[in-house]
Structure formats: C-alpha cells, structure tokens
Write an enzyme that holds these catalytic residues in place. Structure first.
Site, PDB file in Angstrom:
ATOM      1  N   ARG A 148      43.589  60.657  39.780  1.00 47.77           N
ATOM      2  CA  ARG A 148      44.824  59.985  39.774  1.00 47.77           C
ATOM      3  C   ARG A 148      45.912  60.410  38.559  1.00 47.77           C
ATOM      4  O   ARG A 148      47.119  60.925  38.812  1.00 47.77           O
ATOM      5  CB  ARG A 148      44.938  58.551  39.896  1.00 47.77           C
ATOM      6  CG  ARG A 148      44.458  58.011  41.307  1.00 47.77           C
ATOM      7  CD  ARG A 148      43.745  56.907  41.269  1.00 47.77           C
ATOM      8  NE  ARG A 148      42.331  57.099  40.764  1.00 47.77           N
ATOM      9  CZ  ARG A 148      41.366  57.722  41.388  1.00 47.77           C
ATOM     10  NH1 ARG A 148      41.301  57.650  42.925  1.00 47.77           N
ATOM     11  NH2 ARG A 148      40.227  57.782  40.912  1.00 47.77           N
ATOM     12  N   THR A 149      45.324  60.094  37.564  1.00 47.97           N
ATOM     13  CA  THR A 149      46.221  60.450  36.273  1.00 47.97           C
ATOM     14  C   THR A 149      46.954  61.842  36.100  1.00 47.97           C
ATOM     15  O   THR A 149      48.090  62.093  36.149  1.00 47.97           O
ATOM     16  CB  THR A 149      45.607  59.921  34.818  1.00 47.97           C
ATOM     17  OG1 THR A 149      45.073  58.732  35.150  1.00 47.97           O
ATOM     18  CG2 THR A 149      46.388  60.124  33.865  1.00 47.97           C
ATOM     19  N   LYS A 158      35.646  77.863  22.902  1.00 49.79           N
ATOM     20  CA  LYS A 158      35.624  78.624  21.814  1.00 49.79           C
ATOM     21  C   LYS A 158      35.350  77.991  20.364  1.00 49.79           C
ATOM     22  O   LYS A 158      35.345  78.556  19.284  1.00 49.79           O
ATOM     23  CB  LYS A 158      36.372  79.982  21.763  1.00 49.79           C
ATOM     24  CG  LYS A 158      36.482  80.678  22.982  1.00 49.79           C
ATOM     25  CD  LYS A 158      37.823  81.899  22.535  1.00 49.79           C
ATOM     26  CE  LYS A 158      37.912  82.570  23.966  1.00 49.79           C
ATOM     27  NZ  LYS A 158      39.221  83.276  23.736  1.00 49.79           N
ATOM     28  N   ARG A 206      44.556  63.497  27.851  1.00 55.11           N
ATOM     29  CA  ARG A 206      43.211  62.783  28.223  1.00 55.11           C
ATOM     30  C   ARG A 206      42.079  63.581  27.114  1.00 55.11           C
ATOM     31  O   ARG A 206      41.814  64.510  27.279  1.00 55.11           O
ATOM     32  CB  ARG A 206      42.825  62.688  29.473  1.00 55.11           C
ATOM     33  CG  ARG A 206      41.574  61.767  29.753  1.00 55.11           C
ATOM     34  CD  ARG A 206      41.177  61.596  30.965  1.00 55.11           C
ATOM     35  NE  ARG A 206      42.053  60.395  31.631  1.00 55.11           N
ATOM     36  CZ  ARG A 206      41.999  59.873  32.581  1.00 55.11           C
ATOM     37  NH1 ARG A 206      40.665  60.095  33.321  1.00 55.11           N
ATOM     38  NH2 ARG A 206      42.850  58.808  32.962  1.00 55.11           N
ATOM     39  N   HIS A 212      44.815  53.288  27.657  1.00 58.55           N
ATOM     40  CA  HIS A 212      45.325  54.051  28.776  1.00 58.55           C
ATOM     41  C   HIS A 212      46.750  53.410  29.095  1.00 58.55           C
ATOM     42  O   HIS A 212      46.809  52.784  29.992  1.00 58.55           O
ATOM     43  CB  HIS A 212      44.447  53.897  30.169  1.00 58.55           C
ATOM     44  CG  HIS A 212      44.561  54.792  31.138  1.00 58.55           C
ATOM     45  ND1 HIS A 212      45.765  55.691  31.226  1.00 58.55           N
ATOM     46  CD2 HIS A 212      43.880  55.244  32.198  1.00 58.55           C
ATOM     47  CE1 HIS A 212      45.547  56.559  32.192  1.00 58.55           C
ATOM     48  NE2 HIS A 212      44.115  56.429  32.902  1.00 58.55           N
TER      49      HIS A 212
HETATM   50  N1  ASP Z   1      40.828  55.973  36.056  1.00 57.15           N
HETATM   51  C1  ASP Z   1      40.706  55.029  34.864  1.00 57.15           C
HETATM   52  C2  ASP Z   1      40.377  55.377  33.583  1.00 57.15           C
HETATM   53  O1  ASP Z   1      40.697  56.717  33.293  1.00 57.15           O
HETATM   54  C3  ASP Z   1      39.680  54.092  35.191  1.00 57.15           C
HETATM   55  C4  ASP Z   1      38.241  54.458  35.278  1.00 57.15           C
HETATM   56  O2  ASP Z   1      37.870  55.810  35.227  1.00 57.15           O
HETATM   57  O3  ASP Z   1      37.353  53.572  35.781  1.00 57.15           O
HETATM   58  O4  ASP Z   1      40.239  54.869  32.556  1.00 57.15           O
END
Ligand code: ASP
Length: 335
Positions: A84-85, A113, A134, A162
């Site tokens: 999703r993100t 590397k 991320r 987040h």
């Molecule tokens: N998608 C959310 C996160 O990246 C929640 C999860 O992974 O549980 O934190």
C-alpha cells in the site's frame, strides 16, 4: 537538515526550495521540508493537509489526474516489503503528473554491494526531487534527511514511526465520524512493535480524545508514546480484553502482530491470534463506529465483517493516496 517543521518559517534554504520563495505563502510551511515524524504536525497544519487531501479526492473523482507535479520526480526507496505505502505513493505522484524511480527491491541495487544509506540517498537526490524511504531501522529517515538536501518522507522506520499512515488514519476518522474531539479510540494488537499505532497515538494526542490500549501482556504500548498522551493530559486505559471495551468505542483500530520483529518464533505463535474481530464481537459494538486496520491483515479481522458498513479499512486504504498526493504537492511547493 531541520527535523522539525517551522510554522513561521521565513525563507527556506535555497537547496530545499530551489530559490528564495516565501515557503509559508505557498504550502503552510511544508515546502522543501522532510516529513519524518508526526510530532511535526499541529492541529493547524493537519487541517491544511486534510483540506488539500480533500481537494485531491475531488480531483481524482472528477478528472482522474492533473499535471500539478509535471516535471517532478519521486524516488521510492523501500528496504522493507510494502504494498500500500509504496504503490499509493507511486499512484499519488503519477496522478499529479509526476514521474517515479521505484526501488522496491533493494537487493538488486547497490545496497547489496554494501552502499550506505547516506550515499544511496545522496545518489537518488541527484535524479529526483523528493525521496520516500522505508527502512527497518528506527531513525533511518532522520539519518537520510541529515544527509539529503531534497525532502525525505518517512514511509516507516522499523518499530519507530509511520507518519503518512497516521495522517491517512486521522483523515479517515474525520471522513467517517466527522470529528476527532470527544472520541474514544481503542487500539488493538501489537502495540509494542506496531509503528502505525505509535504515530497514530501521538498524532491523536493533538485532540481531546480518550484512548483504550488493548494488547497481549508482552506487547504493550511503549512508555515514550504513553508519555506523550500523559503530557497532553489525556486519559487512557490499558487492558487485554477487547470484549470488555468494544461496546464503548468509536474507533477500533486493529493491528497485525509484527512477526518480523520477533526473535523467538514460539513467542510469536503464542500471541499471533490473540484477538480476532468477528461478527460476534461486532454485535456488541456501537451502531455508529468504525473498524480500521493499516493492513495487511492476517487473522485479526474476519473476512465476514468486510461488508459491515462499520468496516472502514478499504476506504482507509484509498484515503492514503489522497493524503500522499497532498503531502507530495506540499513538500514540492505546489499544494
Ligand atoms: N503496513 C503497516 C506498516 O508498514 C502495518 C503493518 O505492516 O502491519 O507498518
């Protein structure tokens, strides 16, 4: 780079703005800024972002896309899995007419590397105008922002924060229940390792809300997050029993137990199915309330309640794109 958002910022550094432009006149202080933590947000700039996100929603529903960010490039740098993100940031950029450099498989990049995070972001900012990051380590986004001259948006830093998820969560609550003040909000599941509930609790502490933290004994909300709640003089309750609180909450925010943060898998197995939101539990819930989840879900919400009008998690996910459109436009000075 500054890690906080000046609300009365004069001129931002030319390196971030691309010129001497009075930032506040354009994007309420977001122009050229990093988005690292929810502590950067106040009620005022939350109202601003939600207003822009609403405009983005109208824009998508009427026209599908626009050319607001034409000529801009987003580098999407993901060291941890994401559906999703990652895809909502890409969709957000594309819907605003921008382009993307997607690095979702860092194993195929120079990271394998042995390239350091600072060098990777300094490389990507040669090509892109904004970097979404991320990373599994707490504080990684702040480290990246320290080295980068372009805005860094934290898309999850390990067990830390987040922030963009928390923004979309709050936006969803407002859309669903039309208010924040006065709500009673339960967070259920892995409150220790779940970064979404850390950010959401801190962000909600800007409002007059009451919290109920429902977790297995070994997965409590971290002390520093509880401290934020206490410092704001807000009330919270801690329990292991979701049945004891379900009838009295306006928001039931359910989380997955974060398997990847456990070193002892036997311990994970003992807690992974501790809570299951099912039709029976929902018979005790208020008629007007919402069930939310940052997703992905495992067993903690039964598929049987997906069609319950109170199940808001798919609407919540869609809202993520509008919030991310708003943030990209804001940090790039086009909101
Ligand atoms: N998608 C959310 C996160 O990246 C929640 C999860 O992974 O549980 O934190």
């Amino acid at each position: 780079m500054s890690l906080t958002m000046p609300t009365n910022s004069p001129l931002l550094p030319p390196s971030r703005t691309g010129g001497a432009v009075p930032a506040d006149h354009i994007t309420n202080g977001f122009y050229g800024q990093d988005i690292l933590s929810v502590s950067q947000f106040s009620r005022d700039n939350l109202d601003y972002i939600f207003g822009v996100a609403h405009e983005m929603q109208v824009l998508v529903e009427r026209f599908g896309s626009a050319d607001l960010l034409q000529g801009k490039i987003l580098a999407n740098l993901f060291y941890e899995p994401s559906t999703r993100t990652s895809s909502s940031f890409m969709a957000a950029m594309l819907r605003l007419g921008g382009q993307i450099i997607p690095i979702n498989n860092v194993q195929y990049s120079s990271v394998t590397k042995g390239e350091s995070l600072p060098d990777t972001v300094r490389t990507l900012e040669c090509y892109a105008d904004v970097i979404v990051l991320r990373h599994p380590e707490l504080g990684a986004a702040a480290t990246a922002a320290h080295y980068a001259t372009k805005p860094i948006i934290n898309a999850g830093d390990g067990v830390g924060e987040h922030p963009t998820q928390a923004l979309l969560d709050l936006f969803t609550i407002v859309q669903e229940l039309e208010r924040l003040d006065g709500l009673r909000i339960a967070m259920v599941g892995d409150l220790k390792y779940g970064r979404t509930v850390h950010s959401l609790t801190k962000l909600l502490s800007n409002y007059n809300v009451e919290f109920v933290f429902v977790n297995p004994a070994i997965l409590p909300m971290p002390a520093d997050v509880l401290q934020v709640v206490e410092n704001k003089g807000l009330r919270f309750q801690q329990t292991q029993d979701v049945h004891a609180v379900i009838s009295d909450v306006d928001v039931l925010y359910v989380t997955r137990v974060q398997k990847e943060r456990f070193t002892d898998m036997a311990q994970y197995d003992r807690v992974k199915d501790h809570y299951v939101v099912d039709e029976e539990l929902m018979t005790h819930a208020k008629e007007r309330m919402v069930v939310m989840h940052p997703l992905p879900r495992l067993n903690e919400i039964s598929y049987a309640i997906d069609n319950d009008p109170r199940a808001a998690y798919f609407r919540q996910m869609r809202n993520g794109m509008f919030i991310r459109m708003a943030l990209l436009a804001a940090v790039l000075g086009k909101a």
